[in-house]
Scaffold this motif. Structure first.
Motif, PDB file in Angstrom:
ATOM      1  N   LEU A 150       0.830  -1.201   0.000  1.00  0.00           N
ATOM      2  CA  LEU A 150       0.000   0.000   0.000  1.00  0.00           C
ATOM      3  C   LEU A 150       0.866   1.254   0.000  1.00  0.00           C
ATOM      4  N   VAL A 151       1.926   1.235   0.827  1.00  0.00           N
ATOM      5  CA  VAL A 151       2.833   2.380   0.886  1.00  0.00           C
ATOM      6  C   VAL A 151       3.468   2.603  -0.486  1.00  0.00           C
ATOM      7  N   ALA A 152       3.948   1.526  -1.091  1.00  0.00           N
ATOM      8  CA  ALA A 152       4.602   1.640  -2.394  1.00  0.00           C
ATOM      9  C   ALA A 152       3.625   2.146  -3.454  1.00  0.00           C
ATOM     10  N   LEU A 159       4.742   9.761  -7.209  1.00  0.00           N
ATOM     11  CA  LEU A 159       6.004  10.002  -7.925  1.00  0.00           C
ATOM     12  C   LEU A 159       5.872   9.841  -9.439  1.00  0.00           C
ATOM     13  N   GLY A 160       4.999   8.938  -9.873  1.00  0.00           N
ATOM     14  CA  GLY A 160       4.900   8.656 -11.303  1.00  0.00           C
ATOM     15  C   GLY A 160       5.701   7.414 -11.669  1.00  0.00           C
ATOM     16  N   ASN A 161       5.702   7.060 -12.960  1.00  0.00           N
ATOM     17  CA  ASN A 161       6.363   5.836 -13.402  1.00  0.00           C
ATOM     18  C   ASN A 161       7.867   6.023 -13.610  1.00  0.00           C
ATOM     19  N   GLY A 162       8.551   4.913 -13.751  1.00  0.00           N
ATOM     20  CA  GLY A 162       9.977   4.951 -14.053  1.00  0.00           C
ATOM     21  C   GLY A 162      10.761   4.061 -13.118  1.00  0.00           C
ATOM     22  N   MET A 163      11.879   3.546 -13.614  1.00  0.00           N
ATOM     23  CA  MET A 163      12.670   2.593 -12.838  1.00  0.00           C
ATOM     24  C   MET A 163      13.234   3.257 -11.583  1.00  0.00           C
ATOM     25  N   ASP A 164      13.743   4.506 -11.733  1.00  0.00           N
ATOM     26  CA  ASP A 164      14.309   5.188 -10.574  1.00  0.00           C
ATOM     27  C   ASP A 164      13.254   5.391  -9.490  1.00  0.00           C
ATOM     28  N   LYS A 165      12.021   5.699  -9.935  1.00  0.00           N
ATOM     29  CA  LYS A 165      10.959   5.940  -8.959  1.00  0.00           C
ATOM     30  C   LYS A 165      10.543   4.662  -8.262  1.00  0.00           C
ATOM     31  N   VAL A 166      10.539   3.562  -9.014  1.00  0.00           N
ATOM     32  CA  VAL A 166      10.236   2.279  -8.382  1.00  0.00           C
ATOM     33  C   VAL A 166      11.265   1.988  -7.304  1.00  0.00           C
TER      34      VAL A 166
END
Lengths: 303, 324
Positions: A150-152, A159-166
């Motif tokens: 849930l937090v993620a 934050l939006g999409n993207g590998m760094d954001k994940v």
């Protein structure tokens, strides 16, 4: 200092701890098997560009006529799709090898970063005590009372999409586990004699924390780190599946499974099946290694 | 006990307050809901009118205070998309999610405890090893992929069960329930299985570990020495002691299950509040996202409170008043 410790070490005739750990680890055949699988997969992911029959990111090299070919079919260019092709005519095997890379990178990077942050926060809390301790550990408690997914999910929505954001979201989710564990370990270690000895020597704070406290808090943290790589990979896959993870252009294993979901009801099973099998294999291998590490590194089970 | 409950509720209130600020600020930063809500052809005047009607033209802190003011009166604002009160939308869908989570929990306990007990008591046998290997598989399998594979096998290949939706429900005191009819079970089976699988694996491992510990305790030896039948020793003395940690973990995991229902509901198009959350995130429907989180936080706090109280009832050695 080394002169003084050498004879003692010789007297005790202790073998190096690494050797002992390796020997105890090897006692479980299952764990060795897991380690072997893990090494093979790591190497496969590392050499993916040379191993895979096709470059899955090169959209120009794809032919839409090849889309959704069942396993074993031959493509327009004479390439054999060992595991079939996906909705865009991409060779599944190649896409999976590249996807494995992304999954592993996300898992390892996020765990290493959260290990560093969590360990420092937890140890600092235990070492300084008082208000610092109360503040850090209360944040940890509150965060751990929330389901990680849930937090993620909310973080990625912000934050939006993207590998760094994940990776950022995964760090934010995982650091608390390490903080709690490091806190527990440091509380025990703090009162031991070697810390007192180090304090008597007048060592600086950072040296105390990093060179003396940290190494002795590491064993439980290593175990959690191993298991958490598996958790991070699963979580990334899950988030990608929900459309909140890595971008579509560079699909991770979770993204590949998600892409296959669209075709599942028409009987096109291979797009979801094979990446999932690979994902499961990675996670089982990591869990097997982690389980054995837990037994080997647990001082309570020491014979 | 009362002091304990009051203290916990105050903690919960603090958590909810902090959460609401974080979520509000976070959600405020993402995208412009007007871009989605207003058609591109609308004039600037229309846009302003809509922004004003939703309160989107005011500064953030003012919006937050307005939100808190009405939230304290049970009003979490209207959904931008549905135009209905957000809290109503959530509560309307909550029974579906809770039913799914509870059925999954019950399934995993009913399957997990006997298997784990067996694996603990006869831990040398082949069957026990198979159960443990299965449990490793159970919690290693990615939840959502299990769901897809179940759809593939049972809905697509075999055609036994429906792949999505909730199907017919029975109205009980205004709450729609599926588990009372066979047709409802058909729709419930796959999502509940998907959701419960990893919990089941967890329970198997927990039951096994506890069984192995309890087995060696003096009271078990004493019960045997007293000449009690094996059935009674296992069924009463060992099982009772296993159930203490199982209850705690199961209860605490219920919160995770409700969160994980987000994924299961998305896969199976189950009309619960998890699916509503994902849809609302996609549509930037702020009031619904905030309302969902607050409802879930309250739910989690409630669950952990009940678990703590239950724990002290099951294990008389635990005294809640001493808990910090």
């Amino acid at each position: 200092m080394t002169d003084a410790t050498l004879p003692v070490a010789e007297l005790a005739k202790t073998e190096s701890p690494w050797k002992r750990i390796a020997a105890e680890f090897a006692e479980s055949k299952l764990a060795l098997f897991g380690l072997a699988v893990l090494v093979i997969l790591l190497v496969a992911a590392l050499v993916a560009p040379w191993l895979s029959p096709q470059d899955p990111y090169n959209l120009a090299g794809l032919d839409i006529m090849d889309a959704r070919q069942p396993p074993g079919e031959i493509s327009a260019e004479g390439l054999r799709f060992l595991l079939g092709s996906d909705g865009q005519g991409r060779d599944m095997l190649s896409a999976m090898l590249y996807g494995l890379r992304i999954s592993l990178v996300v898992g390892v990077v996020s765990v290493v970063a959260s290990l560093a942050i969590g360990a420092m926060a937890g140890m600092a809390a235990a070492y300084f005590g008082g208000k610092v301790d109360a503040l850090i550990m209360r944040i940890v408690d509150i965060q751990l009372s929330f389901p990680a997914i849930l937090v993620a999910l909310i973080l990625l929505a912000v934050l939006g999409n993207g590998m760094d954001k994940v990776i950022i979201a995964l760090i934010a989710v995982q650091w608390a586990y390490f903080a709690r564990s490091a806190h527990g370990a440091a509380l025990v270690e703090r009162n031991k004699e070697y810390i007192e000895a180090a304090r008597c020597l007048g060592l600086g704070r950072s040296r105390m924390l990093l060179r003396h406290l940290l190494p002795n808090c590491m064993p439980p943290l290593i175990v959690i780190a191993t298991i958490n790589i598996a958790r991070a990979i699963t979580l990334e896959a899950t988030l990608s599946f929900l459309g909140l993870g890595v971008p579509v252009t560079e699909p991770s294993l979770g993204m590949l499974i998600s892409n296959g979901f669209d075709y599942l009801l028409s009987g096109v099973y291979w797009i979801s099946l094979f990446p999932g099998v690979l994902l499961t294999l990675v996670i089982i291998a990591i869990n097997l290694v982690g389980d054995q590490l837990r037994d080997v590194l647990n001082p309570r089970l020491k014979r | 006990m009362l002091v304990f409950i009051i203290r916990r509720l105050m903690q919960a209130a603090l958590v909810v307050a902090v959460m609401s600020v974080l979520v509000f600020v976070g959600i405020y930063m993402i995208g412009d809901p007007l871009a989605i809500l207003v058609s591109p052809e609308a004039t600037e005047l229309d846009r302003e009118a809509i922004a004003r009607s939703l309160g989107l033209d005011r500064p953030m802190w003012e919006q937050y205070l307005a939100f808190v003011g009405s939230a304290l009166q049970g009003d979490f604002g209207k959904s931008f998309v549905f135009g209905q009160p957000a809290i109503g939308l959530i509560l309307e869908r909550m029974p579906a999610t809770l039913e799914l989570a509870l059925i999954a929990t019950i399934m995993s306990v009913l399957i997990g405890v006997p298997l784990g007990l067996y694996a603990g008591l006869r831990h040398e046998t082949v069957a026990a090893r198979a159960i443990m290997a299965g449990s490793v598989l159970g919690f290693s399998l990615p939840n959502f992929w299990v769901g897809l594979m179940l759809i593939m096998v049972f809905a697509v290949q075999l055609g036994w069960l429906p792949a999505s939706g909730r199907g017919p429900t029975v109205d009980v005191f205004g709450i729609q329930l599926s588990f009372l009819t066979l047709a409802g079970w058909k729709y419930l089976a796959l999502p509940a299985l998907t959701l419960g699988l990893s919990k089941c694996a967890l329970i198997v491992r927990l039951a096994r570990a506890t069984a192995r510990e309890v087995m060696l305790m003096d009271f078990v030896k004493f019960a045997r020495a007293k000449g009690l039948s094996e059935k009674r020793v296992i069924g009463v003395h060992i099982l009772k002691n296993i159930m203490v940690p199982i209850t705690t973990v199961t209860g605490l995991e219920l919160g995770t299950l409700i969160a994980f229902a987000v994924i299961t509901e998305t896969i199976f198009s189950w009309p619960g509040m998890g699916k509503l959350l994902i849809d609302s995130i996609v549509h930037l429907d702020r009031p619904v996202v905030v309302a969902y989180l607050i409802v879930v936080v309250l739910l989690l706090v409630l669950i952990s409170l009940i678990v703590d109280i239950l724990y002290s009832v099951l294990d008389p050695r635990v005294r809640l008043g001493d808990a910090k």
